[in-house]
Design a protein around this motif. Structure first.
Motif, PDB file in Angstrom:
ATOM      1  N   GLY A 176       0.783  -1.222   0.000  1.00  0.00           N
ATOM      2  CA  GLY A 176       0.000   0.000   0.000  1.00  0.00           C
ATOM      3  C   GLY A 176       0.815   1.273   0.000  1.00  0.00           C
ATOM      4  N   LEU A 177       2.141   1.164   0.091  1.00  0.00           N
ATOM      5  CA  LEU A 177       3.013   2.343   0.095  1.00  0.00           C
ATOM      6  C   LEU A 177       3.535   2.588  -1.319  1.00  0.00           C
ATOM      7  CD1 LEU A 177       5.047   1.576   3.334  1.00  0.00           C
ATOM      8  CD2 LEU A 177       3.036   3.048   3.106  1.00  0.00           C
ATOM      9  N   ALA A 178       3.793   3.859  -1.623  1.00  0.00           N
ATOM     10  CA  ALA A 178       4.236   4.208  -2.968  1.00  0.00           C
ATOM     11  C   ALA A 178       5.299   5.284  -2.921  1.00  0.00           C
ATOM     12  CB  ALA A 178       3.051   4.686  -3.802  1.00  0.00           C
ATOM     13  N   VAL A 179       6.298   5.116  -3.810  1.00  0.00           N
ATOM     14  CA  VAL A 179       7.327   6.136  -4.003  1.00  0.00           C
ATOM     15  C   VAL A 179       7.521   6.303  -5.504  1.00  0.00           C
ATOM     16  CG1 VAL A 179       8.528   5.828  -1.808  1.00  0.00           C
ATOM     17  CG2 VAL A 179       9.125   4.372  -3.755  1.00  0.00           C
ATOM     18  N   GLN A 180       8.040   7.447  -5.906  1.00  0.00           N
ATOM     19  CA  GLN A 180       8.161   7.763  -7.319  1.00  0.00           C
ATOM     20  C   GLN A 180       9.464   8.491  -7.586  1.00  0.00           C
ATOM     21  OE1 GLN A 180       4.788   9.948  -8.833  1.00  0.00           O
ATOM     22  NE2 GLN A 180       5.866  10.654 -10.663  1.00  0.00           N
ATOM     23  N   GLY A 181      10.038   8.258  -8.778  1.00  0.00           N
ATOM     24  CA  GLY A 181      11.243   8.989  -9.139  1.00  0.00           C
ATOM     25  C   GLY A 181      11.989   8.347 -10.274  1.00  0.00           C
ATOM     26  N   THR A 182      12.958   9.081 -10.802  1.00  0.00           N
ATOM     27  CA  THR A 182      13.766   8.550 -11.895  1.00  0.00           C
ATOM     28  C   THR A 182      14.682   7.430 -11.418  1.00  0.00           C
ATOM     29  OG1 THR A 182      15.423  10.278 -11.498  1.00  0.00           O
ATOM     30  CG2 THR A 182      13.736  10.734 -13.159  1.00  0.00           C
ATOM     31  N   TYR A 183      15.096   7.497 -10.151  1.00  0.00           N
ATOM     32  CA  TYR A 183      15.971   6.452  -9.625  1.00  0.00           C
ATOM     33  C   TYR A 183      15.265   5.108  -9.595  1.00  0.00           C
ATOM     34  CZ  TYR A 183      13.446   6.795  -5.168  1.00  0.00           C
ATOM     35  OH  TYR A 183      12.485   6.787  -4.189  1.00  0.00           O
ATOM     36  N   LEU A 184      13.915   5.119  -9.471  1.00  0.00           N
ATOM     37  CA  LEU A 184      13.169   3.864  -9.497  1.00  0.00           C
ATOM     38  C   LEU A 184      13.148   3.268 -10.903  1.00  0.00           C
ATOM     39  CD1 LEU A 184      10.217   4.795  -7.117  1.00  0.00           C
ATOM     40  CD2 LEU A 184      12.009   3.101  -6.699  1.00  0.00           C
ATOM     41  N   TRP A 185      13.120   4.139 -11.912  1.00  0.00           N
ATOM     42  CA  TRP A 185      13.214   3.621 -13.280  1.00  0.00           C
ATOM     43  C   TRP A 185      14.578   2.981 -13.502  1.00  0.00           C
ATOM     44  CZ3 TRP A 185      15.992   3.567 -17.709  1.00  0.00           C
ATOM     45  CH2 TRP A 185      15.361   3.073 -18.849  1.00  0.00           C
ATOM     46  N   ARG A 186      15.623   3.625 -12.980  1.00  0.00           N
ATOM     47  CA  ARG A 186      16.957   3.044 -13.130  1.00  0.00           C
ATOM     48  C   ARG A 186      17.059   1.710 -12.396  1.00  0.00           C
ATOM     49  NH1 ARG A 186      18.420   8.543 -12.289  1.00  0.00           N
ATOM     50  NH2 ARG A 186      18.964   8.115 -10.100  1.00  0.00           N
TER      51      ARG A 186
ATOM     52  N   ILE B 296      17.005  -4.324 -12.938  1.00  0.00           N
ATOM     53  CA  ILE B 296      16.343  -5.616 -12.725  1.00  0.00           C
ATOM     54  C   ILE B 296      16.052  -6.282 -14.070  1.00  0.00           C
ATOM     55  CG2 ILE B 296      14.238  -6.737 -11.907  1.00  0.00           C
ATOM     56  CD1 ILE B 296      14.123  -4.612  -9.691  1.00  0.00           C
ATOM     57  N   ASP B 297      15.498  -5.504 -14.995  1.00  0.00           N
ATOM     58  CA  ASP B 297      15.146  -6.047 -16.298  1.00  0.00           C
ATOM     59  C   ASP B 297      16.386  -6.470 -17.088  1.00  0.00           C
ATOM     60  OD1 ASP B 297      12.464  -5.641 -15.805  1.00  0.00           O
ATOM     61  OD2 ASP B 297      12.424  -3.655 -16.735  1.00  0.00           O
ATOM     62  N   GLN B 298      17.407  -5.615 -17.069  1.00  0.00           N
ATOM     63  CA  GLN B 298      18.623  -5.954 -17.803  1.00  0.00           C
ATOM     64  C   GLN B 298      19.297  -7.188 -17.214  1.00  0.00           C
ATOM     65  OE1 GLN B 298      19.477  -4.703 -20.552  1.00  0.00           O
ATOM     66  NE2 GLN B 298      18.864  -2.570 -20.694  1.00  0.00           N
TER      67      GLN B 298
END
Length: 721
Positions: A348-358, A363-365
């Motif tokens: 239920g907690l959420a955070v946002q930012g460009t560092y999360l995309w990185r 993880i994907d790579q």
């Protein structure tokens, strides 16, 4: 010497989903002796779901997104059948396929994912489901290219306001804006709000979509989809040059038609990932459901289940004990926001930012790296004392399959030099594509034999290619195929697997020969160290058959197929080739050339098929037989996709060096001129006056014809022009 363990059990993986991909990787590192592995998937690659939004947004290329199943199967020693499963007969233990005969199994696993195709009026004609991912990704690439050129309106409608729908809507809006296109993207949600997330994440997603100019319609019911628009209840219309269905997950229709235990079309499995009440079948990923532990459709579960699936498949094949899989109740959601920014949600907690995309990118790579970092084939190292010359052979590049395993042209010519000259009923003997015999009552018969050391693991595809390859000698002489005898060597295996393998080979051989007008009349089978398939074929012709030595001064050279198959097969064997290139080449190699032969042979002065000696070797044979020189236009020679880059990187077939020595070319010749071809194209010497007519006739029949050079009076030299 360590004995080879015979095959006794067939494991069939239906689908190239994430769990199966990871099983293939693990299998290649530690295969189960005695188990023969088969993978069935419609295409040579499978998309990775985690990177799809990034691909749509333009952050990843196509190659970044796709899992190369050809390389994975080569790594695992598995055969890959490029076909679609359409059913399963659990009584006979067979998987039914769309384009070929059934595939038998002792143990099977299903990982085919889901579909987002919706039961809406006009959906099939005017929309695309977000899943299967590869089909959607291809459609998006085409649409975005055309939208950037102004060929279609940048109007996109996404049906479904869950996480998947919102993520794709943001990715598409971002990509179109990056192409200097002002898009109109609309998300259509039947419920009162976007779903699948908590309130905190919902607010952040709505804010991100608003910044990208995306319109969100809630409590909106779709009535039908028309060309260019989505019609909503209440006479409302949403413009849609591209309509994407992302409202829920639907099971594949073929699964619903089986007798598998199902819940809403999804396969019921137990804690061991085995199908309930069936010890021989497993299912995993989005196509499966665990009644005792229901979970949402998310790729993370397939990835986490893979090690247990791998263990339990081996246990089912060997009589071992199975493990239990316990899926986690909560998992981290990483939601891309179009640009290189993401939201993370858990508990239920959420955070946002460009560092999360990185973080998501890492993880994907990392996941893709696991499936790309595969062990390569090891060359045997010489040990102890050996006879002179043995060590050099062992340390050379591994022996290729197909025509790459042939003996060189020079060696073969020397061996054949001592044969008796043709006499009596024998018009021509060794040295041409086939021997020519006189028939009682008039006319001629040709006879040839050829066999191929297996270059791929699929006996059926290898049979198709070997049959086309053998028939090439008959077609090259302008003759009609007549009869064929098969010569088959299969690896040591149990009687049950022998029966399955021989049945597959025989069915395909009979199909190819019958389509060519020939009759398969028998043959010989034996067991050996590796799969080898060959055919002795005969053909008839009323007039004197074409020979390699009939070319005339001024003739033009026409080639019907690309070159480079030897390089591709050598690279595939070493795990270096792109699976899409290998699959495309095999598809061409397996096609018969009766139409090309029928069109060209009435006009040709000489014809041959390009096989083991490479294009240069076969052109040289034509020149030597008629005292001509050949001028070859290297830029006009068709090349299989991927072969040129591999050749320039130093990849070559084990026969290439011999071919180069036997057929020198004046000028800076491309290595591919010497590349041994398997089921290669027809090479014809045609009078210049009929070339245009021949090329036009080939194109009218959907065939290819490439003018690659010309012949002139000379002394048997090859020159690049």
């Amino acid at each position: 010497m360590t004995p080879t363990v015979p095959f006794t059990r067939d494991l069939v993986l239906v689908g190239g989903g994430h769990a199966h991909a990871l099983v293939l990787r693990a299998w290649g590192m530690n295969p189960l002796p005695g188990a023969r592995l088969t993978v069935i998937n419609p295409g040579p690659t499978a998309p990775y779901t985690g990177m799809l939004p990034g691909h749509v947004a333009g952050h990843y290329g196509r190659d970044d997104l796709e899992i190369d199943l050809v390389r994975l199967c080569r790594h695992a020693g598995a055969r890959l059948l490029l076909d679609k499963a359409v059913g399963i007969d659990r009584t006979r233990r067979e998987v039914m396929l769309e384009s070929r005969g059934p595939v038998a199994y002792d143990v099977a696993s299903i990982d085919v994912g889901i579909t987002a195709e919706m039961n809406l009026a006009g959906f099939a004609q005017h929309a695309i489901g977000a899943k299967p991912l590869d089909i959607y990704a291809a459609r998006w690439r085409d649409f975005s290219t055309r939208a950037a050129k102004g060929e279609v309106a940048p109007d996109v409608a996404v049906i479904g306001g869950g996480v998947a729908g919102c993520e794709l809507a943001m990715a598409m809006a971002f990509a179109l804006r990056a192409s200097d296109v002002m898009p109109r993207v609309t998300v259509i949600e039947a419920g009162p709000q976007i779903s699948g997330v908590g309130n905190m994440v919902r607010r952040r997603i709505l804010h991100a979509m608003a910044q990208l100019g995306i319109t969100v319609l809630t409590d909106a019911k779709v009535v039908r989809i028309e060309e260019g628009a989505v019609e909503l209840e209440g006479n409302k219309s949403v413009p849609a040059a591209l309509c994407v269905g992302a409202a829920g997950a639907f099971a594949h229709k073929w699964i619903a038609q089986t007798d598998l235990p199902l819940t809403d079309g999804f396969i019921q499995i137990g804690p061991d990932l085995g199908v309930i009440d069936d010890e021989a079948v497993f299912a995993v990923g989005d196509c499966a459901v665990m009644p005792h532990a229901p979970r949402p459709k998310a790729g993370v579960f397939a990835v986490r289940a893979a090690p247990v699936l791998h263990h339990n498949l081996r246990a089912a094949l060997s009589g071992g004990r199975r493990k239990t899989w316990k899926p986690q109740k909560n998992y981290l959601k990483l939601i891309s926001l179009g640009g290189k920014s993401a939201i993370a949600e858990k508990f239920g907690l959420a955070v946002q930012g460009t560092y999360l995309w990185r973080w998501k990118d890492r993880i994907d790579q990392s996941f893709m790296d696991r499936l790309c970092d595969l062990s390569t084939m090891q060359v045997p190292q010489p040990r102890g004392s050996m006879a002179i010359g043995a060590a050099q052979i062992l340390t050379a590049k591994p022996l290729c399959g197909g025509c790459g395993a042939k003996v060189g042209r020079g060696i073969l010519s020397g061996a054949l030099a001592g044969l008796a000259q043709p006499s009596g009923e024998v018009v021509t003997g060794a040295g041409d594509d086939a021997a020519i015999l006189r028939k009682d009552g008039g006319g001629f018969q040709v006879i040839s034999t050829d066999h191929l050391r297996s270059a791929i693991e699929d006996p059926a595809m290898m049979t198709r290619i070997a049959a086309v390859h053998a028939l090439g000698d008959v077609w090259a002489m302008g003759a009609r195929p007549q009869v064929a005898l098969a010569s088959i060597v299969v690896p040591q295996m149990s009687e049950a697997l022998q029966a399955r393998t021989i049945a597959e080979i025989t069915a395909v051989a009979n199909e190819v020969m019958a389509a060519a007008g020939a009759q398969l009349v028998g043959g010989h089978t034996t067991m050996g160290s590796e799969l080898t398939i060959g055919f002795t074929v005969t053909g008839t012709r009323d007039a004197m058959p074409l020979t390699v030595s009939g070319a005339q001064d001024g003739d033009v050279l026409i080639l019907t197929r690309p070159i480079g198959s030897g390089v591709l097969l050598a690279a595939d064997m070493a795990g270096q080739a792109d699976g899409r290139d290998v699959a495309a080449a095999l598809a061409i190699m397996s096609q018969p050339q009766h139409r090309e032969a029928a069109i060209i042979s009435p006009h040709a002065n000489a014809m041959t098929d390009v096989t083991g000696f490479g294009l240069a070797g076969h052109v040289l044979a034509m020149c030597e037989g008629a005292a001509l020189d050949a001028w070859i236009n290297a830029n006009a020679i068709p090349v299989y996709a991927g072969a040129q880059a591999l050749s320039q990187a130093g990849v070559s077939s084990s026969l290439m060096a011999s071919n180069r020595a036997d057929a020198p070319v004046e000028g800076a010749g491309d290595d591919l001129l010497y590349d041994p071809q398997t089921a290669g194209g027809l090479l014809a010497a045609v009078p210049a006056t009929v070339v245009a007519q021949v090329i036009t006739a080939l194109e009218a029949q959907g065939c290819a014809g490439h003018v690659i050079g010309r012949l002139s009076a000379g002394s048997g030299r090859l020159r690049l022009s």
